[in-house]
Design an enzyme around this catalytic site. Structure first.
Site, PDB file in Angstrom:
ATOM      1  N   ASP A  56       0.495  -1.429  -0.143  1.00 41.15           N
ATOM      2  CA  ASP A  56      -0.259  -0.377   0.070  1.00 41.15           C
ATOM      3  C   ASP A  56       0.761   0.870   0.015  1.00 41.15           C
ATOM      4  O   ASP A  56       2.372   1.506   0.337  1.00 41.15           O
ATOM      5  CB  ASP A  56      -0.984  -0.096   1.170  1.00 41.15           C
ATOM      6  CG  ASP A  56      -1.625   0.774   1.139  1.00 41.15           C
ATOM      7  OD1 ASP A  56      -3.502   0.396   0.939  1.00 41.15           O
ATOM      8  OD2 ASP A  56      -1.705   2.338   1.238  1.00 41.15           O
ATOM      9  N   GLU A 116     -15.450  -9.119  -4.797  1.00 36.73           N
ATOM     10  CA  GLU A 116     -15.609  -9.309  -3.562  1.00 36.73           C
ATOM     11  C   GLU A 116     -16.479  -8.955  -3.000  1.00 36.73           C
ATOM     12  O   GLU A 116     -17.484  -8.247  -2.990  1.00 36.73           O
ATOM     13  CB  GLU A 116     -14.176  -8.501  -2.865  1.00 36.73           C
ATOM     14  CG  GLU A 116     -14.612  -9.064  -1.199  1.00 36.73           C
ATOM     15  CD  GLU A 116     -13.907 -10.499  -0.696  1.00 36.73           C
ATOM     16  OE1 GLU A 116     -13.029 -11.187  -1.094  1.00 36.73           O
ATOM     17  OE2 GLU A 116     -15.181 -10.814  -0.309  1.00 36.73           O
ATOM     18  N   LYS A 174     -21.326  -8.594  -8.749  1.00 36.92           N
ATOM     19  CA  LYS A 174     -20.935  -7.431  -7.847  1.00 36.92           C
ATOM     20  C   LYS A 174     -21.929  -6.434  -8.162  1.00 36.92           C
ATOM     21  O   LYS A 174     -22.491  -5.986  -6.944  1.00 36.92           O
ATOM     22  CB  LYS A 174     -19.610  -6.996  -7.568  1.00 36.92           C
ATOM     23  CG  LYS A 174     -19.293  -5.897  -6.294  1.00 36.92           C
ATOM     24  CD  LYS A 174     -20.006  -6.407  -4.996  1.00 36.92           C
ATOM     25  CE  LYS A 174     -19.273  -6.044  -4.006  1.00 36.92           C
ATOM     26  NZ  LYS A 174     -18.166  -5.783  -3.871  1.00 36.92           N
ATOM     27  N   GLY A 190     -26.089   3.827   3.930  1.00 34.31           N
ATOM     28  CA  GLY A 190     -24.857   4.117   3.760  1.00 34.31           C
ATOM     29  C   GLY A 190     -23.332   3.254   3.447  1.00 34.31           C
ATOM     30  O   GLY A 190     -23.413   2.387   2.979  1.00 34.31           O
ATOM     31  N   CYS A 220     -19.787   1.486   0.484  1.00 38.93           N
ATOM     32  CA  CYS A 220     -20.235   0.136  -1.056  1.00 38.93           C
ATOM     33  C   CYS A 220     -21.756   1.083  -1.382  1.00 38.93           C
ATOM     34  O   CYS A 220     -21.590   1.001  -3.079  1.00 38.93           O
ATOM     35  CB  CYS A 220     -20.363  -1.239  -0.908  1.00 38.93           C
ATOM     36  SG  CYS A 220     -18.344  -1.101  -0.521  1.00 38.93           S
ATOM     37  N   LYS A 270     -22.352   4.501  -3.677  1.00 40.95           N
ATOM     38  CA  LYS A 270     -21.295   4.473  -4.739  1.00 40.95           C
ATOM     39  C   LYS A 270     -22.015   3.580  -5.801  1.00 40.95           C
ATOM     40  O   LYS A 270     -21.726   4.039  -6.565  1.00 40.95           O
ATOM     41  CB  LYS A 270     -20.464   5.455  -4.408  1.00 40.95           C
ATOM     42  CG  LYS A 270     -19.534   4.120  -4.036  1.00 40.95           C
ATOM     43  CD  LYS A 270     -18.334   3.442  -4.522  1.00 40.95           C
ATOM     44  CE  LYS A 270     -17.694   2.267  -4.001  1.00 40.95           C
ATOM     45  NZ  LYS A 270     -16.861   1.949  -5.023  1.00 40.95           N
ATOM     46  N   LYS A 290     -23.229   1.540  10.415  1.00 41.49           N
ATOM     47  CA  LYS A 290     -23.235   0.445  10.817  1.00 41.49           C
ATOM     48  C   LYS A 290     -22.493  -0.041  11.850  1.00 41.49           C
ATOM     49  O   LYS A 290     -21.820   0.379  12.121  1.00 41.49           O
ATOM     50  CB  LYS A 290     -23.871  -0.561   9.775  1.00 41.49           C
ATOM     51  CG  LYS A 290     -22.235  -1.541   8.867  1.00 41.49           C
ATOM     52  CD  LYS A 290     -23.091  -2.586   8.310  1.00 41.49           C
ATOM     53  CE  LYS A 290     -21.631  -3.320   7.883  1.00 41.49           C
ATOM     54  NZ  LYS A 290     -21.981  -4.629   7.491  1.00 41.49           N
TER      55      LYS A 290
HETATM   56  C1  UDX Z   1     -22.214  -4.441   1.649  1.00 43.49           C
HETATM   57  C2  UDX Z   1     -22.690  -5.679   1.072  1.00 43.49           C
HETATM   58  O1  UDX Z   1     -23.659  -5.947   2.050  1.00 43.49           O
HETATM   59  C3  UDX Z   1     -21.551  -6.189   0.306  1.00 43.49           C
HETATM   60  O2  UDX Z   1     -21.666  -8.155   0.026  1.00 43.49           O
HETATM   61  C4  UDX Z   1     -20.643  -5.890  -0.315  1.00 43.49           C
HETATM   62  O3  UDX Z   1     -19.439  -6.387  -0.177  1.00 43.49           O
HETATM   63  C5  UDX Z   1     -20.176  -4.543   0.021  1.00 43.49           C
HETATM   64  O4  UDX Z   1     -21.192  -3.944   0.714  1.00 43.49           O
HETATM   65  P1  UDX Z   1     -21.305  -3.202   3.622  1.00 43.49           P
HETATM   66  O5  UDX Z   1     -21.225  -1.706   3.131  1.00 43.49           O
HETATM   67  O6  UDX Z   1     -20.426  -3.922   4.847  1.00 43.49           O
HETATM   68  O7  UDX Z   1     -21.427  -3.963   2.789  1.00 43.49           O
HETATM   69  O8  UDX Z   1     -22.586  -3.020   4.362  1.00 43.49           O
HETATM   70  P2  UDX Z   1     -24.254  -4.021   4.792  1.00 43.49           P
HETATM   71  O9  UDX Z   1     -24.054  -4.675   5.611  1.00 43.49           O
HETATM   72  O10 UDX Z   1     -24.427  -4.112   3.443  1.00 43.49           O
HETATM   73  O11 UDX Z   1     -24.948  -2.254   5.034  1.00 43.49           O
HETATM   74  C6  UDX Z   1     -25.451  -1.446   4.348  1.00 43.49           C
HETATM   75  C7  UDX Z   1     -25.970  -0.200   4.589  1.00 43.49           C
HETATM   76  O12 UDX Z   1     -27.499  -0.651   4.543  1.00 43.49           O
HETATM   77  C8  UDX Z   1     -25.752  -0.031   6.320  1.00 43.49           C
HETATM   78  O13 UDX Z   1     -25.972   1.141   6.287  1.00 43.49           O
HETATM   79  C9  UDX Z   1     -27.326  -0.994   7.514  1.00 43.49           C
HETATM   80  O14 UDX Z   1     -27.504  -0.208   8.180  1.00 43.49           O
HETATM   81  C10 UDX Z   1     -28.313  -0.362   6.061  1.00 43.49           C
HETATM   82  N1  UDX Z   1     -29.133  -1.196   6.026  1.00 43.49           N
HETATM   83  C11 UDX Z   1     -28.485  -2.727   6.246  1.00 43.49           C
HETATM   84  C12 UDX Z   1     -30.646  -1.410   6.567  1.00 43.49           C
HETATM   85  O15 UDX Z   1     -30.487   0.249   6.305  1.00 43.49           O
HETATM   86  N2  UDX Z   1     -31.343  -1.599   6.310  1.00 43.49           N
HETATM   87  C13 UDX Z   1     -31.089  -3.415   6.424  1.00 43.49           C
HETATM   88  O16 UDX Z   1     -32.363  -4.726   6.419  1.00 43.49           O
HETATM   89  C14 UDX Z   1     -29.737  -3.873   6.402  1.00 43.49           C
END
Ligand code: UDX
Length: 437
Positions: free
Chosen positions: A30, A148, A208, A261, A264, A267, A327
């Site tokens: 990195d 991923e 993805k 939020g 991932c 955006k 989260k």
């Molecule tokens: C996400 C995808 O789940 C993952 O597969 C991918 O590789 C990257 O993006 P991540 O960003 O870590 O993962 O969070 P995720 O658990 O998906 O939650 C995303 C957002 O949705 C969080 O802000 C969470 O609070 C919100 N959320 C999730 C809700 O508001 N309601 C739900 O029922 C589930």
């Protein structure tokens, strides 16, 4: 196998440590010296459950090293590209400068037979473009796209035991040398029964984008239902339980609240729309514009509900915000709905204090104008309203009787619908959830 991992952020640091755990010799590379110094000392540069223990575990075997020097990749046969693809400033599209820099920087160190494996989330068409670049420089090297799907907060487990592997190679050919190489890299989880699909480049890239779009749509669907429930006096949590019992629908990702939020989902759906537009398929994804709009509307709704809770005015009101991370089990505040709500409340005249068990250091950097407190007790002290915006376990388990003695007025807005309204009301609180009567 000898592996290099280029980019040691949320994705790459975990991937490097997990590949070493699977028995490979890994070098993580990195450009960020601070990150490399911490990882070299077996310290996680961000909060991710289990990562620090894993780093200590594998570094003691000597199979995992970190460096800022790209030439260290020359000893490896497989090179994973794990750098970020953030949203471009002022545009919906993904900024590819880190992916392009990583691959270009790697070119001088590629030898015949090497496999470059993209893991970053990229616009469809990227792999084909990068394959040309790689083979223009080293005709006997290969490129594969292996998206991923890890979730922050569960990243170690998701990497060691994923739901599935997707390999994107030219012609979706099972006999492609990159397929054999990846099968060897992942032999342990494959041996344990993890599914694997071989696809062409474009399909692998789209898997993805489609997966994240579906997840975002599911969340916005239930948040749209929450809006209707609010208007009709119905309860979206019961509605979600009931529709979720149909296993074609499923209960997961149907938690209504302040919306999604993170680095991932927001955006990625925007980049997907932008790319579809370039391909002339923009109509296919116009629904994602609505998914995004519903999601952003939740934040405004929480601000309005807080104003209602505070008898119509936010001016000078002391608001305690529980949660800054996007989260729980993460210190990531990228596009955090909690912080976005906190900042809007502050702009509208409230005096906002934010607490979070892990994300305060990152939150201060992003929103220096907010007040922060690392203790829940002093954060809620004399508050006119408490907002639970990230559902950390310690907030879900708060005792309404104890908290009631600390605040100025017992009013709570449960932005994630995780508290028991009856219990909080019985303790004298005015309780508001989202999409609940
Ligand atoms: C996400 C995808 O789940 C993952 O597969 C991918 O590789 C990257 O993006 P991540 O960003 O870590 O993962 O969070 P995720 O658990 O998906 O939650 C995303 C957002 O949705 C969080 O802000 C969470 O609070 C919100 N959320 C999730 C809700 O508001 N309601 C739900 O029922 C589930």
């Amino acid at each position: 196998m000898q592996i290099s991992v280029i980019g040691c952020g949320y994705l790459g640091a975990v991937h490097a440590a997990c590949m070493a755990k699977l028995g490979h010799d890994v070098v993580g590379i990195d450009v960020d010296e601070r990150k490399i110094a911490e990882l070299s000392a077996a310290k996680a540069p961000f909060f991710e459950p289990g990562l620090e223990d894993l780093l200590q575990d594998v570094q003691s075997t000597g199979r995992l090293t970190f460096t800022t020097d790209m030439s260290a990749a020359s000893g490896s046969d497989i090179h994973f590209i794990c750098v970020g693809t953030p949203q471009k400033k002022g545009e919906n599209g993904a900024d590819m400068k880190y992916v392009d820099a990583a691959v270009t920087g790697l070119l001088p160190y590629l030898k015949s037979g090497d496999v470059v494996v993209g893991k970053s989330t990229v616009p469809v068409g990227t792999a084909a473009r990068l394959a040309e670049l790689v083979q223009g420089h080293q005709p006997d090297a290969h490129l594969a796209w292996n998206p991923e799907f890890l979730r922050e907060g569960h990243a170690v487990n998701d990497t060691l035991s994923p739901d599935r592997f997707v390999y994107g190679v030219p012609g979706a050919s099972e006999d492609h040398p990159a397929v054999m190489a990846l099968d060897e890299v992942y032999s342990t989880p494959l041996g344990a029964g993890t599914a694997r699909l071989v696809a062409d480049y474009a399909t692998a890239e789209l898997v993805k984008a489609a997966a994240n779009s579906f997840l975002a749509t599911k969340i916005s669907f239930i948040n749209a239902m929450a809006e209707v429930c609010e208007a009709a006096g119905a309860d979206v949590t019961v509605l979600a339980d009931a529709i979720g019992m149909d296993d074609r629908i499923g209960r997961k990702f149907l938690n209504a609240g302040i919306g999604f939020g993170g680095g991932c989902l927001p955006k990625d759906i925007r980049a997907f729309m932008a790319r579809a537009g370039e391909l002339g398929a923009d109509q296919a994804l116009t629904f994602l514009r609505e998914v995004d709009a519903i999601n952003m509307r939740r934040r405004t709704r929480v601000v309005e509900l807080t104003r209602e809770l505070c008898e119509g005015s936010l001016m000078g009101k002391r608001i305690a915000v529980l949660g800054a991370a996007f989260k729980p089990e993460s210190d990531d505040v990228r596009d955090s709905p909690a912080l976005s709500v906190a900042a809007q409340l502050q702009l509208q005249g409230a005096v906002v204090t934010v607490t979070d068990p892990e994300a305060l250091a990152n939150a201060v950097k992003r929103f220096p104008e907010l007040n922060y407190d690392d203790s829940v007790d002093s954060c809620v002290s004399k508050a006119d309203a408490v907002l639970l915006l990230t559902e950390w376990k310690e907030y879900r388990e708060l005792d309404p009787f104890v908290l009631g003695g600390q605040v100025s007025v017992p009013r709570i807005l449960d932005g994630r619908n995780v508290l028991d309204p009856a219990k909080w009301r019985a303790a004298g609180w005015t309780y508001r959830g989202l999409g609940r009567p």
